[in-house]
Design a protein around this motif. Sequence first.
Motif, PDB file in Angstrom:
ATOM      1  N   ALA A 170       0.833  -1.213   0.000  1.00 29.75           N
ATOM      2  CA  ALA A 170       0.000   0.000   0.000  1.00 29.75           C
ATOM      3  C   ALA A 170       0.866   1.259   0.000  1.00 29.75           C
ATOM      4  CB  ALA A 170      -0.927  -0.009   1.213  1.00 29.75           C
ATOM      5  N   LEU A 171       1.928   1.265   0.807  1.00 30.90           N
ATOM      6  CA  LEU A 171       2.832   2.408   0.853  1.00 30.90           C
ATOM      7  C   LEU A 171       3.543   2.604  -0.488  1.00 30.90           C
ATOM      8  CD1 LEU A 171       4.399   1.962   4.411  1.00 30.90           C
ATOM      9  CD2 LEU A 171       2.768   3.707   3.695  1.00 30.90           C
ATOM     10  N   ALA A 172       3.893   1.483  -1.139  1.00 31.83           N
ATOM     11  CA  ALA A 172       4.539   1.565  -2.455  1.00 31.83           C
ATOM     12  C   ALA A 172       3.602   2.197  -3.480  1.00 31.83           C
ATOM     13  CB  ALA A 172       4.962   0.174  -2.906  1.00 31.83           C
ATOM     14  N   ILE A 173       2.335   1.806  -3.444  1.00 30.32           N
ATOM     15  CA  ILE A 173       1.351   2.372  -4.382  1.00 30.32           C
ATOM     16  C   ILE A 173       1.192   3.871  -4.157  1.00 30.32           C
ATOM     17  CG2 ILE A 173      -1.093   2.365  -5.036  1.00 30.32           C
ATOM     18  CD1 ILE A 173      -1.087  -0.666  -4.402  1.00 30.32           C
ATOM     19  N   VAL A 174       1.105   4.273  -2.883  1.00 28.16           N
ATOM     20  CA  VAL A 174       0.965   5.699  -2.556  1.00 28.16           C
ATOM     21  C   VAL A 174       2.180   6.483  -3.036  1.00 28.16           C
ATOM     22  CG1 VAL A 174       0.860   7.352  -0.656  1.00 28.16           C
ATOM     23  CG2 VAL A 174      -0.573   5.320  -0.600  1.00 28.16           C
ATOM     24  N   GLN A 175       3.366   5.929  -2.802  1.00 27.91           N
ATOM     25  CA  GLN A 175       4.590   6.634  -3.212  1.00 27.91           C
ATOM     26  C   GLN A 175       4.675   6.753  -4.730  1.00 27.91           C
ATOM     27  OE1 GLN A 175       8.337   5.644  -1.290  1.00 27.91           O
ATOM     28  NE2 GLN A 175       9.427   5.860  -3.228  1.00 27.91           N
ATOM     29  N   ILE A 176       4.353   5.678  -5.435  1.00 33.39           N
ATOM     30  CA  ILE A 176       4.410   5.715  -6.899  1.00 33.39           C
ATOM     31  C   ILE A 176       3.454   6.768  -7.446  1.00 33.39           C
ATOM     32  CG2 ILE A 176       3.853   4.400  -8.986  1.00 33.39           C
ATOM     33  CD1 ILE A 176       4.927   1.908  -7.458  1.00 33.39           C
ATOM     34  N   ALA A 177       2.242   6.815  -6.889  1.00 33.23           N
ATOM     35  CA  ALA A 177       1.263   7.809  -7.336  1.00 33.23           C
ATOM     36  C   ALA A 177       1.765   9.226  -7.067  1.00 33.23           C
ATOM     37  CB  ALA A 177      -0.073   7.574  -6.628  1.00 33.23           C
ATOM     38  N   ALA A 204      16.428  10.478 -10.552  1.00 37.48           N
ATOM     39  CA  ALA A 204      15.712  10.390  -9.271  1.00 37.48           C
ATOM     40  C   ALA A 204      14.364   9.701  -9.401  1.00 37.48           C
ATOM     41  CB  ALA A 204      15.533  11.791  -8.682  1.00 37.48           C
ATOM     42  N   TYR A 205      13.608  10.047 -10.439  1.00 35.43           N
ATOM     43  CA  TYR A 205      12.253   9.494 -10.564  1.00 35.43           C
ATOM     44  C   TYR A 205      12.286   7.989 -10.774  1.00 35.43           C
ATOM     45  CZ  TYR A 205      10.572  14.280 -10.791  1.00 35.43           C
ATOM     46  OH  TYR A 205      10.272  15.584 -10.490  1.00 35.43           O
ATOM     47  N   GLY A 206      13.209   7.520 -11.582  1.00 34.64           N
ATOM     48  CA  GLY A 206      13.329   6.077 -11.786  1.00 34.64           C
ATOM     49  C   GLY A 206      13.657   5.348 -10.499  1.00 34.64           C
ATOM     50  N   MET A 207      14.571   5.901  -9.704  1.00 34.59           N
ATOM     51  CA  MET A 207      14.959   5.276  -8.436  1.00 34.59           C
ATOM     52  C   MET A 207      13.813   5.295  -7.436  1.00 34.59           C
ATOM     53  SD  MET A 207      18.072   4.170  -8.688  1.00 34.59           S
ATOM     54  CE  MET A 207      18.671   4.012  -7.017  1.00 34.59           C
ATOM     55  N   MET A 208      13.067   6.414  -7.391  1.00 36.86           N
ATOM     56  CA  MET A 208      11.956   6.517  -6.426  1.00 36.86           C
ATOM     57  C   MET A 208      10.762   5.666  -6.834  1.00 36.86           C
ATOM     58  SD  MET A 208      11.917  10.468  -5.052  1.00 36.86           S
ATOM     59  CE  MET A 208      11.743  11.200  -6.670  1.00 36.86           C
ATOM     60  N   LEU A 209      10.686   5.313  -8.119  1.00 37.56           N
ATOM     61  CA  LEU A 209       9.630   4.400  -8.565  1.00 37.56           C
ATOM     62  C   LEU A 209      10.028   2.942  -8.382  1.00 37.56           C
ATOM     63  CD1 LEU A 209       8.534   6.209 -11.865  1.00 37.56           C
ATOM     64  CD2 LEU A 209       7.221   6.041  -9.740  1.00 37.56           C
ATOM     65  N   ALA A 210      11.306   2.637  -8.588  1.00 39.08           N
ATOM     66  CA  ALA A 210      11.769   1.248  -8.503  1.00 39.08           C
ATOM     67  C   ALA A 210      11.943   0.792  -7.059  1.00 39.08           C
ATOM     68  CB  ALA A 210      13.091   1.102  -9.260  1.00 39.08           C
ATOM     69  N   THR A 211      12.452   1.665  -6.202  1.00 37.33           N
ATOM     70  CA  THR A 211      12.783   1.258  -4.823  1.00 37.33           C
ATOM     71  C   THR A 211      11.584   0.725  -4.044  1.00 37.33           C
ATOM     72  OG1 THR A 211      14.631   2.825  -4.758  1.00 37.33           O
ATOM     73  CG2 THR A 211      13.822   1.990  -2.650  1.00 37.33           C
TER      74      THR A 211
END
Length: 253
Positions: A170-177, A204-211
């Motif tokens: 859930a946290l990953a989904i929120v962060q990706i959005a 940065a965006y790629g890393m923050m989406l992948a992590t």
Amino acid sequence: MPQKKEDYITNKVLAVFTVCLGGVLILMGLKKLIDFGTTFLIGMMVVRILMGVAALGVLVGIFLAVREKKNGVDNTYRILTGRNIIIVFAAAFVILALVHHYGFPIFKVFYGLLPVLAVYYLIYHSYQPEFCVMSVDCGVAIAMLLIVRRAQISANVKYLAWVAAALCIALAIVQIAAVLQIKKAGSKLKLGTHKWDFRFSSNAYGMMLATPVIMAALVTLGAAMGLTIALYAIFVAAAYLFVTAVYYTVKLM
């Protein structure tokens, strides 16, 4: 002004480390008192006295905050402010109240949590914003994996392993959005009257989406595969954090 701001941040980080270290030392002293039956009552009395001191500190902080607002005091480069005093003593009161109510388990939690908070505060002020986000992702994943391992040991709370995995997803989904929204808005974020302008690096965006995806996958894998895999997943998450920390530290130089 830039030099003054630099000194302020350095002193503030040092103050946070000092407060957290002091908190750990106080907890160690309290644990020694509570550990023994002969000094248990004395230890609990000390806890209650310290709770009273913390409550008094909160009141002093409120008084100072009100006075600062009334007199229009500029707190831009001040550390000893009413707001900061309230935060420190309110946190101390909560920790002491938990110690008074739950006892020994709380000591182990805050032995680790206080130093971690100090390190994250350093990361927040010293590193790139994207690394701050990724370090939080890794920290949350490691915490969730520890919960997974604890849940798998006990037959009564095995469901907590999947709760931890669901929370991480859930946290990953929120962060990706949120990241996609910030990218769409040109590295800007607006919530009500508050506006933030982020200065992210090119990757940065790629890393923050992948992590967050990687961390959620590790927690889910640990929940599905058992104790040993969960332990390996902790090592992988820690290694990922270490490698990215080295990368962004080099970029600072």
